[in-house]
Design an enzyme around this catalytic site. Structure first.
Site, PDB file in Angstrom:
ATOM      1  N   TYR A 161      14.168  60.921  57.566  1.00 52.53           N
ATOM      2  CA  TYR A 161      15.221  59.907  57.583  1.00 52.53           C
ATOM      3  C   TYR A 161      15.806  59.788  58.992  1.00 52.53           C
ATOM      4  CZ  TYR A 161      14.287  60.158  52.644  1.00 52.53           C
ATOM      5  OH  TYR A 161      13.632  60.147  51.440  1.00 52.53           O
ATOM      6  N   LEU A 280       9.981  75.265  46.813  1.00 51.54           N
ATOM      7  CA  LEU A 280       9.182  76.086  45.892  1.00 51.54           C
ATOM      8  C   LEU A 280       9.774  77.479  45.713  1.00 51.54           C
ATOM      9  CD1 LEU A 280       5.504  74.900  46.571  1.00 51.54           C
ATOM     10  CD2 LEU A 280       6.932  74.464  44.563  1.00 51.54           C
TER      11      LEU A 280
HETATM   12  C1  LIG Z   1      13.883  64.145  42.264  1.00 48.64           C
HETATM   13  C2  LIG Z   1      14.111  64.726  43.633  1.00 48.64           C
HETATM   14  C3  LIG Z   1      15.087  64.185  44.441  1.00 48.64           C
HETATM   15  C4  LIG Z   1      15.339  64.718  45.708  1.00 48.64           C
HETATM   16  N1  LIG Z   1      16.365  64.223  46.447  1.00 48.64           N
HETATM   17  C5  LIG Z   1      16.699  64.828  47.612  1.00 48.64           C
HETATM   18  C6  LIG Z   1      17.866  64.448  48.313  1.00 48.64           C
HETATM   19  O1  LIG Z   1      18.635  63.615  47.874  1.00 48.64           O
HETATM   20  N2  LIG Z   1      18.132  65.076  49.478  1.00 48.64           N
HETATM   21  C7  LIG Z   1      17.320  66.062  49.978  1.00 48.64           C
HETATM   22  O2  LIG Z   1      17.606  66.605  51.044  1.00 48.64           O
HETATM   23  N3  LIG Z   1      16.228  66.443  49.318  1.00 48.64           N
HETATM   24  C8  LIG Z   1      15.904  65.868  48.143  1.00 48.64           C
HETATM   25  N4  LIG Z   1      14.817  66.292  47.451  1.00 48.64           N
HETATM   26  C9  LIG Z   1      14.033  67.411  47.976  1.00 48.64           C
HETATM   27  C10 LIG Z   1      14.579  68.706  47.425  1.00 48.64           C
HETATM   28  O3  LIG Z   1      15.935  68.867  47.797  1.00 48.64           O
HETATM   29  C11 LIG Z   1      13.806  69.926  47.911  1.00 48.64           C
HETATM   30  O4  LIG Z   1      13.955  70.041  49.298  1.00 48.64           O
HETATM   31  C12 LIG Z   1      12.343  69.859  47.549  1.00 48.64           C
HETATM   32  O5  LIG Z   1      12.145  69.308  46.253  1.00 48.64           O
HETATM   33  C13 LIG Z   1      11.722  71.247  47.586  1.00 48.64           C
HETATM   34  O6  LIG Z   1      12.467  72.146  46.782  1.00 48.64           O
HETATM   35  P1  LIG Z   1      12.028  72.540  45.271  1.00 48.64           P
HETATM   36  O7  LIG Z   1      10.654  73.143  45.384  1.00 48.64           O
HETATM   37  O8  LIG Z   1      13.074  73.520  44.839  1.00 48.64           O
HETATM   38  O9  LIG Z   1      12.002  71.285  44.459  1.00 48.64           O
HETATM   39  C14 LIG Z   1      14.547  65.781  46.182  1.00 48.64           C
HETATM   40  C15 LIG Z   1      13.548  66.309  45.371  1.00 48.64           C
HETATM   41  C16 LIG Z   1      13.332  65.803  44.101  1.00 48.64           C
HETATM   42  C17 LIG Z   1      12.282  66.448  43.243  1.00 48.64           C
END
Ligand SMILES: Cc1cc2nc3c(=O)[nH]c(=O)nc-3n(C[C@H](O)[C@H](O)[C@H](O)COP(=O)(O)O)c2cc1C
Length: 347
Positions: A161, A280
């Site tokens: 972004y 993850l």
């Molecule tokens: C549905 C969804 C929406 C997300 N929206 C954001 C967001 O608004 N801001 C952000 O920094 N990351 C966003 N992410 C990324 C997550 O914050 C995170 O960095 C990424 O999914 C990896 O972490 P995880 O393995 O715990 O999902 C989003 C991820 C998902 C799955």
């Protein structure tokens, strides 16, 4: 996490249920999704924003309700964002690509006129007035967030972004004071950080989500993250969350459990603002080890929490820790549910 469920930036009933389920989760901090500081900084038509009085009122309703239900000590944060060249897109569940001409697209902005990928909108390079407007929009959204009573404000400087686009030499080809050297590429994000810090009382934590790697030749690497985190700290930023990717469409990201944790550990060791790891992280033992081993000060969970908003309760059970349930749900605790092990095969 973006829900693509807002109306001209204003939170909806979906946000109410979404955030209220986390309000009772016992998470230490709940971060409201990327929230656009100006209308054209939304990723999609459905993205949350904080650029109008109507946006502020809609979010006030959601936050007040969530706070009323929340466990004592729960911190609420908001992530302030500008989607830059990745604005004017469909929600992922509507295709995720740039908005076609019959879906009301809008012109997108970036450091340089380089599209995110083939077929994506060619952005307008921000001029001096545009840069000033963006900094002002972040500051104004910081003021609105303060009025709303958030405990922390997080600047989104990752995932391709606008602020990330300025930082990365792959998306920033400017020849003025905002491009070229690392110092110049950091200029806009740091101006934003200082402008927000200036209007947000010290009692409210200021954080930033940053990039540990662009995962692409010539792109950002962890040393850039360390340099940026140090500069953010000097600008009054209290914590960083180290993520990666999102700026280069063809980047090959080596996904694996905790694949970004090493970046957080390096940033934490080198710079010292409180550091959060993400990516993850799903198993309680894994989350616990990251913090216990000093790789990060705290961890963020995204998909694991969407999947299981009771993650904290289940993690406490697994790790033998105590967690207080909302009294209405107290009988869910194994201690208060004799025989639970006989009928709870799912987790
Ligand atoms: C549905 C969804 C929406 C997300 N929206 C954001 C967001 O608004 N801001 C952000 O920094 N990351 C966003 N992410 C990324 C997550 O914050 C995170 O960095 C990424 O999914 C990896 O972490 P995880 O393995 O715990 O999902 C989003 C991820 C998902 C799955």
């Amino acid at each position: 996490m973006c829900q693509y469920s807002a109306s001209d930036g204003s939170a909806s009933d979906w946000h109410l249920q979404h955030l209220m389920q986390y309000a009772i989760s016992r998470a230490g901090m709940i971060v409201v999704e990327a929230t656009a500081v100006e209308r054209r900084g939304r990723i999609s038509h459905g993205c949350l924003g904080l650029y109008s009085d109507a946006n502020e009122m809609a979010l006030a309703r959601v936050l007040a309700a969530a706070r009323r239900a929340a466990a004592p000590g729960t911190a609420f944060a908001i992530q302030l964002a500008h989607a830059g060249r990745k604005a004017s897109c469909q929600a992922p569940f509507q295709g995720g690509g740039p908005l076609p001409s019959d879906e009301d697209p809008w012109p997108v902005l970036a450091p340089s006129a380089i599209p995110f990928a083939e077929g994506w909108s060619v952005p307008q390079a921000l001029d001096g007035a545009g840069l000033k407007r963006v900094v002002g929009a972040f500051a104004q959204a910081g003021e609105r967030s303060t009025r709303l009573g958030f405990d922390a404000i997080e600047l989104h400087a990752a995932h391709g972004y606008l602020l990330h686009e300025f930082l990365s030499p792959l998306s920033n080809r400017r020849t003025d004071a905002y491009g070229g050297s690392a110092e110049n590429r950091m200029r806009l994000p740091l101006e934003v950080a200082r402008a927000v810090r200036a209007v947000v009382p010290r009692t409210i934590a200021l954080g930033a989500r940053i990039t540990g790697s662009d995962w692409a030749d010539g792109g950002l690497v962890v040393e850039d993250a360390i340099q940026f985190a140090s500069a953010l700290k000097a600008a009054g930023v209290d914590y960083v969350c180290v993520s990666s990717g999102g700026n280069i469409s063809h980047a090959k990201i080596p996904l694996g459990p905790g694949y970004q944790v090493a970046f957080a550990a390096k940033v934490r060791a080198a710079t010292g603002p409180a550091t959060r790891a993400v990516g993850l992280i799903a198993a309680p033992e894994q989350a616990e080890a990251i913090v216990a081993e000093g790789q990060a000060d705290f961890v963020a969970l995204a998909r694991a929490f969407l999947d299981d908003p009771r993650w904290v309760w289940h993690a406490a059970e697994r790790l033998g820790a105590q967690v207080s349930y909302p009294p209405q749900y107290a009988r869910v605790s194994r201690a208060n549910w004799p025989g639970a092990e006989l009928v709870r095969p799912m987790r």
